[in-house]
Design an enzyme around this catalytic site. Sequence first.
Site, PDB file in Angstrom:
ATOM      1  N   GLY A 133       0.836  -1.191   0.000  1.00 40.93           N
ATOM      2  CA  GLY A 133       0.000   0.000   0.000  1.00 40.93           C
ATOM      3  C   GLY A 133       0.870   1.240   0.000  1.00 40.93           C
ATOM      4  N   GLN A 174       3.279   9.886   1.234  1.00 40.05           N
ATOM      5  CA  GLN A 174       4.561   9.181   1.354  1.00 40.05           C
ATOM      6  C   GLN A 174       5.525   9.549   0.221  1.00 40.05           C
ATOM      7  OE1 GLN A 174       2.480   5.210   2.226  1.00 40.05           O
ATOM      8  NE2 GLN A 174       4.372   5.016   3.368  1.00 40.05           N
ATOM      9  N   CYS A 191       6.048  -0.275   7.530  1.00 40.68           N
ATOM     10  CA  CYS A 191       5.674   0.912   6.750  1.00 40.68           C
ATOM     11  C   CYS A 191       6.877   1.327   5.930  1.00 40.68           C
ATOM     12  CB  CYS A 191       5.246   2.043   7.690  1.00 40.68           C
ATOM     13  SG  CYS A 191       4.772   3.547   6.825  1.00 40.68           S
ATOM     14  N   LEU A 192       6.639   1.627   4.661  1.00 36.61           N
ATOM     15  CA  LEU A 192       7.736   2.035   3.782  1.00 36.61           C
ATOM     16  C   LEU A 192       8.364   3.346   4.265  1.00 36.61           C
ATOM     17  CD1 LEU A 192       6.101   1.159   0.344  1.00 36.61           C
ATOM     18  CD2 LEU A 192       7.876  -0.130   1.533  1.00 36.61           C
ATOM     19  N   HIS A 229      -4.305   1.401   7.858  1.00 39.33           N
ATOM     20  CA  HIS A 229      -2.923   1.898   7.936  1.00 39.33           C
ATOM     21  C   HIS A 229      -2.740   3.063   6.945  1.00 39.33           C
ATOM     22  CE1 HIS A 229       1.626   1.204   7.941  1.00 39.33           C
ATOM     23  NE2 HIS A 229       1.450   1.911   6.842  1.00 39.33           N
ATOM     24  N   GLU A 230      -3.235   2.885   5.722  1.00 39.24           N
ATOM     25  CA  GLU A 230      -3.095   3.930   4.698  1.00 39.24           C
ATOM     26  C   GLU A 230      -3.916   5.161   5.059  1.00 39.24           C
ATOM     27  OE1 GLU A 230      -0.745   3.422   2.921  1.00 39.24           O
ATOM     28  OE2 GLU A 230      -0.618   1.250   2.970  1.00 39.24           O
ATOM     29  N   HIS A 252      -2.219   7.503   7.297  1.00 40.97           N
ATOM     30  CA  HIS A 252      -1.257   8.392   6.630  1.00 40.97           C
ATOM     31  C   HIS A 252      -1.923   9.706   6.201  1.00 40.97           C
ATOM     32  CE1 HIS A 252       2.471   6.119   6.363  1.00 40.97           C
ATOM     33  NE2 HIS A 252       1.865   5.062   5.875  1.00 40.97           N
TER      34      HIS A 252
HETATM   35  O1  GNR Z   1       4.043  -2.701   2.646  1.00 46.08           O
HETATM   36  C1  GNR Z   1       3.376  -2.547   3.673  1.00 46.08           C
HETATM   37  N1  GNR Z   1       3.053  -3.635   4.415  1.00 46.08           N
HETATM   38  C2  GNR Z   1       2.163  -3.595   5.473  1.00 46.08           C
HETATM   39  C3  GNR Z   1       2.101  -4.692   6.303  1.00 46.08           C
HETATM   40  C4  GNR Z   1       1.217  -4.736   7.365  1.00 46.08           C
HETATM   41  C5  GNR Z   1       0.385  -3.650   7.591  1.00 46.08           C
HETATM   42  C6  GNR Z   1       0.443  -2.540   6.782  1.00 46.08           C
HETATM   43  C7  GNR Z   1       1.317  -2.518   5.721  1.00 46.08           C
HETATM   44  S1  GNR Z   1       1.372  -1.131   4.692  1.00 46.08           S
HETATM   45  C8  GNR Z   1       3.011  -1.188   4.118  1.00 46.08           C
HETATM   46  C9  GNR Z   1       3.232  -0.144   3.030  1.00 46.08           C
HETATM   47  C10 GNR Z   1       3.053   1.233   3.613  1.00 46.08           C
HETATM   48  O2  GNR Z   1       3.851   1.760   4.315  1.00 46.08           O
HETATM   49  N2  GNR Z   1       1.935   1.854   3.356  1.00 46.08           N
HETATM   50  O3  GNR Z   1       1.687   3.053   3.871  1.00 46.08           O
HETATM   51 NI    NI Z   2       2.762   3.128   5.731  1.00 47.66          NI
END
Ligand code: GNR
Ligand code: NI
Length: 172
Positions: A46, A51, A94-95, A136-137, A140
């Site tokens: 995601g 980001q 999270c990236l 999670h997204e 952000h």
């Molecule tokens: O790549 C991602 N893996 C992930 C694993 C578990 C819960 C959420 C994520 S999102 C993350 C990519 C990211 O940072 N998205 O904002």
């Molecule tokens: Ni993230």
Amino acid sequence: MTVKTILTEPNKLLRQISAPVQKVGKEERRLMDDMLETMYSANGIGLAAIQIGVPKRIIVMDISKDNEKKTPMYFVNPVIKHHDKLKATYEEGCLSVPNQFAEIDRPSKCEVEYLDYDGNKKTLKAEGLLATCIQHEMDHLEGILFIDYLSKLKKSMIIKKLSKNKSNRIVV
Ligand code: GNR
Ligand code: NI
């Protein structure tokens, strides 16, 4: 399509609240294409526009496995209509918080209303990893990172590590 640089913590931009998109036009679709390319190249599932430094309420996701057909998903101006009282725990990464992982509790199911790649209004009922990833997204978009749910000590240790890695120009 272009691979953009993903911002990493600590970075003030990641704390910005993203603004709603007025219309899903050419510029937004181009942004979504670049976001998807950037997400795939970083092996993420995601990515939120902020980001890559763009404060718009746009998310791309693809939770298909490596051996499955790619299934890109696009969410513009997503709103959570319902979420389950029951929580589910996932180990999140999270990236924008490279190489750090933690177990986070979130509502196990949710229903999201959004505009798709073509600007059409859609609703999606999500559970499992999909529900976790959407939430999670969407965090952000509010300037929230998963480390914000950890204890002050755990969070500050992670931020310290990331700052160190940044000043050394190495990623551990
Ligand atoms: O790549 C991602 N893996 C992930 C694993 C578990 C819960 C959420 C994520 S999102 C993350 C990519 C990211 O940072 N998205 O904002
Ligand atoms: Ni993230």
